[in-house]
Design a protein around this motif. Sequence first.
Motif, short mmCIF file in Angstrom:
data_model
loop_
_atom_site.label_atom_id
_atom_site.label_comp_id
_atom_site.label_asym_id
_atom_site.label_seq_id
_atom_site.Cartn_x
_atom_site.Cartn_y
_atom_site.Cartn_z
N ALA A 59 22.21 -80.66 -12.27
CA ALA A 59 22.30 -79.99 -10.97
C ALA A 59 23.73 -80.00 -10.43
O ALA A 59 24.21 -78.99 -9.91
CB ALA A 59 21.35 -80.65 -9.99
N ILE A 60 24.42 -81.12 -10.54
CA ILE A 60 25.80 -81.19 -10.05
C ILE A 60 26.71 -80.26 -10.85
O ILE A 60 27.54 -79.54 -10.30
CB ILE A 60 26.31 -82.64 -10.08
CG1 ILE A 60 25.60 -83.46 -9.01
CG2 ILE A 60 27.83 -82.70 -9.88
CD1 ILE A 60 25.87 -84.94 -9.09
N PHE A 61 26.54 -80.26 -12.17
CA PHE A 61 27.34 -79.38 -13.01
C PHE A 61 27.09 -77.92 -12.67
O PHE A 61 28.02 -77.13 -12.55
CB PHE A 61 27.03 -79.65 -14.49
CG PHE A 61 27.88 -78.89 -15.43
CD1 PHE A 61 29.19 -79.24 -15.64
CD2 PHE A 61 27.38 -77.80 -16.13
CE1 PHE A 61 29.99 -78.54 -16.52
CE2 PHE A 61 28.16 -77.09 -17.00
CZ PHE A 61 29.47 -77.46 -17.20
N GLY A 62 25.82 -77.56 -12.48
CA GLY A 62 25.49 -76.18 -12.11
C GLY A 62 26.01 -75.81 -10.74
O GLY A 62 26.52 -74.70 -10.53
N TRP A 63 25.92 -76.71 -9.78
CA TRP A 63 26.41 -76.45 -8.42
C TRP A 63 27.92 -76.23 -8.42
O TRP A 63 28.42 -75.31 -7.78
CB TRP A 63 26.02 -77.59 -7.49
CG TRP A 63 26.47 -77.38 -6.10
CD1 TRP A 63 27.49 -78.03 -5.46
CD2 TRP A 63 25.94 -76.45 -5.15
NE1 TRP A 63 27.61 -77.57 -4.18
CE2 TRP A 63 26.68 -76.58 -3.96
CE3 TRP A 63 24.92 -75.51 -5.20
CZ2 TRP A 63 26.42 -75.82 -2.84
CZ3 TRP A 63 24.67 -74.75 -4.08
CH2 TRP A 63 25.40 -74.90 -2.93
N TYR A 64 28.64 -77.06 -9.13
CA TYR A 64 30.09 -76.89 -9.21
C TYR A 64 30.47 -75.59 -9.92
O TYR A 64 31.45 -74.95 -9.56
CB TYR A 64 30.75 -78.07 -9.90
CG TYR A 64 30.89 -79.30 -9.05
CD1 TYR A 64 30.84 -79.25 -7.67
CD2 TYR A 64 31.06 -80.55 -9.63
CE1 TYR A 64 30.97 -80.37 -6.89
CE2 TYR A 64 31.19 -81.69 -8.87
CZ TYR A 64 31.14 -81.59 -7.50
OH TYR A 64 31.28 -82.71 -6.73
N GLY A 68 32.54 -72.38 -8.13
CA GLY A 68 33.81 -71.95 -8.70
C GLY A 68 34.81 -73.08 -8.92
O GLY A 68 36.01 -72.84 -9.01
N GLU A 69 34.33 -74.30 -9.02
CA GLU A 69 35.22 -75.44 -9.23
C GLU A 69 35.86 -75.41 -10.62
O GLU A 69 36.88 -76.05 -10.84
CB GLU A 69 34.46 -76.76 -9.05
CG GLU A 69 34.00 -77.00 -7.64
CD GLU A 69 35.15 -77.28 -6.70
OE1 GLU A 69 36.14 -77.90 -7.12
OE2 GLU A 69 35.04 -76.87 -5.53
N TYR A 70 35.27 -74.71 -11.55
CA TYR A 70 35.78 -74.65 -12.91
C TYR A 70 36.56 -73.36 -13.18
O TYR A 70 36.83 -73.02 -14.32
CB TYR A 70 34.64 -74.76 -13.93
CG TYR A 70 33.84 -76.03 -13.79
CD1 TYR A 70 34.43 -77.26 -13.93
CD2 TYR A 70 32.47 -76.00 -13.50
CE1 TYR A 70 33.72 -78.45 -13.81
CE2 TYR A 70 31.75 -77.16 -13.38
CZ TYR A 70 32.37 -78.37 -13.53
OH TYR A 70 31.65 -79.51 -13.40
N SER A 71 36.93 -72.64 -12.14
CA SER A 71 37.63 -71.37 -12.33
C SER A 71 39.08 -71.62 -12.74
O SER A 71 39.64 -72.69 -12.56
CB SER A 71 37.56 -70.54 -11.05
OG SER A 71 38.34 -71.16 -10.05
#
Length: 75
Positions: A59-64, A68-71
């Motif tokens: 869930a945390i990975f999907g939320w981030y 757009g935290e991985y942009s």
Amino acid sequence: MDGIKKILGIVWLLLALVVAYYGITEFGWPKIMSEKQDDQVFGWIIMTILMPIIVGGLAIFGWYAIKGEYSQDKL
């Protein structure tokens, strides 16, 4: 590429829901309500230790990913 990451974020959140449902209905409650002590211990370990780690991580990975935290702009 950022669009794909956001779509995969939705996939990770849905996968977290599926894992939570399957973990509770197949491994959690039926094992806890079992007559055997080995099954009960396994059920409590699944419900209290493994499920929060697995579902929380997905869930945390999907939320981030959705936020757009991985942009590429953040790097």
